[in-house]
Structures are given as C-alpha cells and as structure tokens.
Design an enzyme around this catalytic site. Structure first.
Site, PDB file in Angstrom:
ATOM      1  CG  ASP A  60      82.489  71.541 118.165  1.00  0.00           C
ATOM      2  OD1 ASP A  60      81.980  72.561 117.660  1.00  0.00           O
ATOM      3  OD2 ASP A  60      83.609  71.109 117.849  1.00  0.00           O
ATOM      4  CG  ASN A  68      81.939  73.583 105.576  1.00  0.00           C
ATOM      5  OD1 ASN A  68      80.904  73.180 105.082  1.00  0.00           O
ATOM      6  ND2 ASN A  68      81.961  74.350 106.646  1.00  0.00           N
ATOM      7  CG  ASP A  77      74.839  74.900 104.852  1.00  0.00           C
ATOM      8  OD1 ASP A  77      75.620  75.195 105.788  1.00  0.00           O
ATOM      9  OD2 ASP A  77      74.466  75.720 103.991  1.00  0.00           O
ATOM     10  CG  ASP A 103      81.015  73.087 114.144  1.00  0.00           C
ATOM     11  OD1 ASP A 103      81.221  74.207 114.655  1.00  0.00           O
ATOM     12  OD2 ASP A 103      81.862  72.180 114.168  1.00  0.00           O
TER      13      ASP A 103
END
Length: 171
Positions: A60, A68, A77, A103
């Site tokens: 993770d 973000n 991204d 993610d």
C-alpha cells in the site's frame, strides 16, 4: 489478396493487444487484479503439490491521498507509475506484480522463502523511499514510501485463505 492479408494481420495484432490489455493495468503496465486472481489458486496448488514456498505480498502506497490533494491527481498517477516501476525492476520476471486497485499492489513470489522475501521487500521499501520526483514539484513536503505485508506458504500458513489473511494483517 494483399489488402485481405493486411486486414488479417491487423486483426491478429488487435487480438494480441486485446489479450494483453485484458490482463494488465493500463496506467502501470503491471498485471491487473483479474489476472492475479486467475493465477492465485493454481500457483498455490502447485506450491502445495511440490512443497515449494510461495510468498504473497500486499503493498500500500503511503501518503497517496496527500499527494493527490497537495499536488494533483495527475501527480498521484505519476506516483503510482513510479512505484510500479520500482516493483518491476526489483521483483523477478517470474513474480506476478499486480495492481490490486487504487494505490494497492499484490505481488506473488513463487519459489521464494520467507528470508529472501523479507530481503527483497526491504529493497523495494528503500527504493520507493528514495524516489525524489516530488522534490522537483511545487507542493507540500511529502515522503514517498510503501508499506508491505507478506505471508509465506508453508512457513507461516497452510491454506490459501491463511496466506491472504496473514499478508493483509501484516500490511
């Protein structure tokens, strides 16, 4: 005949590309969740039959939401792509690196014992921590890192359900 041959060649190419698209994640180029799930039962059964070790790693990305929100979804991204690149470069070609969603990644390491898996995971963790692409951008100071949890058949579990549960708990 020449035109027909070109059409057939294009159709074959399109079919091959469609097969690749069906099992890979568009953003990262690693396998997708569907492919991992299609391989997991068979790989586990093969490990049980042969007695060879099999490691399941769940990963993770840390600070993903903050990337973000503090930079942009495009930079998020890019973060995913950079981490996937580390995975592709560090894990073996025989390992199954898959983007599980968002993610999260899941990696299957056939014929890998627990000690070796721990060493490889530490290399992955360090390489992700060393990523510096955020430093070149305007935004909050955030650290790139990844959390990894793993489980190993037969060292830590006996069933596929236990393999998944232990890797998830370890994450």
């Amino acid at each position: 005949l020449n035109a027909s041959g070109q059409v057939i060649t294009q159709m074959v190419k399109w079919g091959e590309d469609a097969s690749i698209r069906a099992v890979t994640d568009k953003l990262t180029g690693v396998y997708n969740r569907r492919y991992l799930e299609s391989e997991l039962d068979g790989r586990f059964a093969a490990a049980v039959k042969s007695g060879a070790p099999l490691v399941l790693v769940m990963a993770d990305m840390d600070n993903f939401r903050e990337v973000n929100e503090g930079y942009s979804h495009e930079v998020g991204d890019s973060y995913i792509v950079e981490v996937a690149k580390v995975f592709r470069e560090t894990f073996r070609k025989t390992d199954i690196v898959s983007r599980y969603g968002g993610d999260e990644f899941t990696i299957l390491l056939p014929d890998t014992d627990l000690a070796t898996a721990m060493e490889v995971n530490e290399r992955v963790r360090q390489r992700v921590e060393d990523l510096d692409f955020l430093k070149k951008l305007d935004g909050p100071e955030l650290r790139t890192s990844v959390s990894l949890g793993l489980s190993c058949f037969p060292a830590t579990c006996r069933t596929l359900a236990e393999l998944k549960e232990q890797a998830d708990r370890a994450l």
